[in-house]
Design an enzyme around this catalytic site. Structure first.
Site, mmCIF file in Angstrom:
data_model
loop_
_atom_site.group_PDB
_atom_site.id
_atom_site.type_symbol
_atom_site.label_atom_id
_atom_site.label_comp_id
_atom_site.label_asym_id
_atom_site.label_seq_id
_atom_site.Cartn_x
_atom_site.Cartn_y
_atom_site.Cartn_z
ATOM 1 N N ASP A 69 -5.943 -4.761 -5.997
ATOM 2 C CA ASP A 69 -5.662 -3.394 -5.573
ATOM 3 C C ASP A 69 -4.210 -2.988 -5.857
ATOM 4 O OD1 ASP A 69 -7.280 -5.176 -4.102
ATOM 5 O OD2 ASP A 69 -7.590 -3.756 -2.487
ATOM 6 N N ASP A 84 0.791 -1.229 0.000
ATOM 7 C CA ASP A 84 0.000 0.000 0.000
ATOM 8 C C ASP A 84 0.825 1.283 0.000
ATOM 9 O OD1 ASP A 84 -2.569 -1.106 -0.126
ATOM 10 O OD2 ASP A 84 -2.568 -1.521 2.022
#
Ligand code: GLY
Length: 392
Positions: free
Chosen positions: A179, A118
């Site tokens: 993602d 992330d």
């Protein structure tokens, strides 16, 4: 607690603003003005502590619930990103100052080994936009350093970045989630802006491998693909945040559409363009009439389940880029505008809370952030509106 006089007023305000039936240019301007107003309102209710970042607003609450900035908080780049976009839309120096203030707090991400994939989600909306709008070298350096941190998660035997190091035992191997495609922007951009050319090669390998193992032949997606960490062999694909292993989690598909559009931007490889059109059509063909998906397209409880406004915002923004790459781009443009008008008319947080949008779903299987305002929905909504405005 701030109280709002609810929602007899809000639809009236929206209609008075004339956004629903206006030209695209007027619509984009009116909606952006609302975003700027909501950003200022949110700032007036925050205490300015940049070590706490707005994350969500629960139904019935009116101000942002903040989380402590840390390696483990994947959403902390979006609030500075919203501030940079609100500054871009308004030219307001105070918004720029606050954008820089919240961005500064994220410097540590570039300086230590990545907790997980992330880091790109954190650094690109904050420092990437900061560099684009200010040209300050400090921000470019932070993106380049973060790209190197991200690259440390690459497993050449598999051909992808590891998404969640901490989840290797739970999944039984190297895991790569949909993602993760969004983080490739940090690698591609770094390679183009003074970083090592190999960062681009890593991004290309990741995109190609994800194309093979995170999608079904009909263009719908799996959230997670799991590989043997040593041989690199694909073991199985499954879900984490979706309804089931066989279903299409709305935001997962949205990340795919945004991700492969961005891969085409950096590479101009026809395979990415062909692929993104296929997965976009798989998404558009299954949308409900108001163009905002339920949280998962295959939840058997539809229509009695939560929507995901964040997925709609991500896709709207992606389509406003994709339209420029294909001969029949008008249909993607028109779909994006319908999504944005629908979000504006029926998911608008003005008069209800400090966000831009209501009705996103974070992690439904975990019972978390169901029907909330969530910061990443606002980030992609204002990005899409700026993209629309730039076309008119
Ligand atoms: N990247 C996590 C999510 O989309 O919820």
């Amino acid at each position: 607690m701030i109280r709002y006089c609810k929602n007899i007023i809000m639809p009236v305000l929206v209609l008075l603003a004339g956004a629903s039936c206006s030209s695209e240019a007027d619509f984009a301007s009116v909606a952006l003005e609302q975003c700027i107003g909501q950003t200022r309102l949110a700032l007036s209710h925050l205490d300015g502590d940049n070590m706490h970042s707005p994350r969500n607003i629960a139904p019935g609450d009116s101000v942002w619930s903040c989380r402590e900035v840390s390696q483990e908080l994947w959403t902390e780049g979006f609030w500075p990103g919203v501030l940079w976009y609100a500054y871009e839309a308004s030219g307001d120096g105070q918004l720029r100052k606050m954008a820089a203030h919240y961005t500064e707090a994220l410097e540590f991400i570039a300086k230590q080994p990545a907790y997980d994939h992330d880091v790109g989600f954190i650094i690109f909306p904050s420092c990437g936009n900061a560099y684009r709008l200010t040209g300050e070298e400090y921000y470019r350096t932070l993106v380049l350093e973060t790209a190197e941190r991200l690259a440390e998660l690459f497993n050449p035997a598999v051909g992808t970045l590891l998404s969640w190091p901490r989840e290797i035992p739970a999944f039984g191997g190297h895991n790569t989630i949909m993602d993760n495609l969004i983080n490739l922007e940090t690698l591609f951009w770094a390679a183009q802006n003074g970083g090592r050319p190999e960062l681009r090669d890593i991004a290309v390998m990741h995109a190609d491998t994800t194309m093979k193992y995170n999608f079904r032949p009909d263009g719908t997606s799996y959230h997670v693909a799991v590989y043997d960490s040593v041989s690199g062999k694909h073991k199985y694909s499954c879900t984490h945040q979706g309804y089931s292993d066989d279903s299409m989690w709305a935001r997962g598909q949205a990340w795919g559409i945004y991700g492969y559009t961005m891969c085409y931007r950096f590479t101009r490889e026809q395979r990415y363009l062909d692929f993104v059109c296929k997965i976009t059509d798989a998404y558009l063909d299954r949308l409900p009439e108001d163009m905002v998906p339920y949280w998962d397209f295959m939840d058997p409880e539809i229509p009695n389940v939560s929507r995901d406004a964040s997925a709609a915002a991500v896709v709207a923004s992606a389509l406003l880029e994709l339209e420029d790459y294909v001969p029949d781009g008008r249909r993607y443009h028109d779909a994006a505008v319908k999504m944005l008008r629908s979000l504006h008319d029926n998911y608008n947080a003005v008069g209800t809370n400090d966000a831009f949008l209501l009705h996103s779903t974070g992690h439904r299987p975990a019972g978390s952030e169901i029907d909330y305002s969530i910061i990443y929905a606002d980030y992609y909504y204002i990005e899409a509106l700026l993209r629309l405005k730039s076309k008119n």
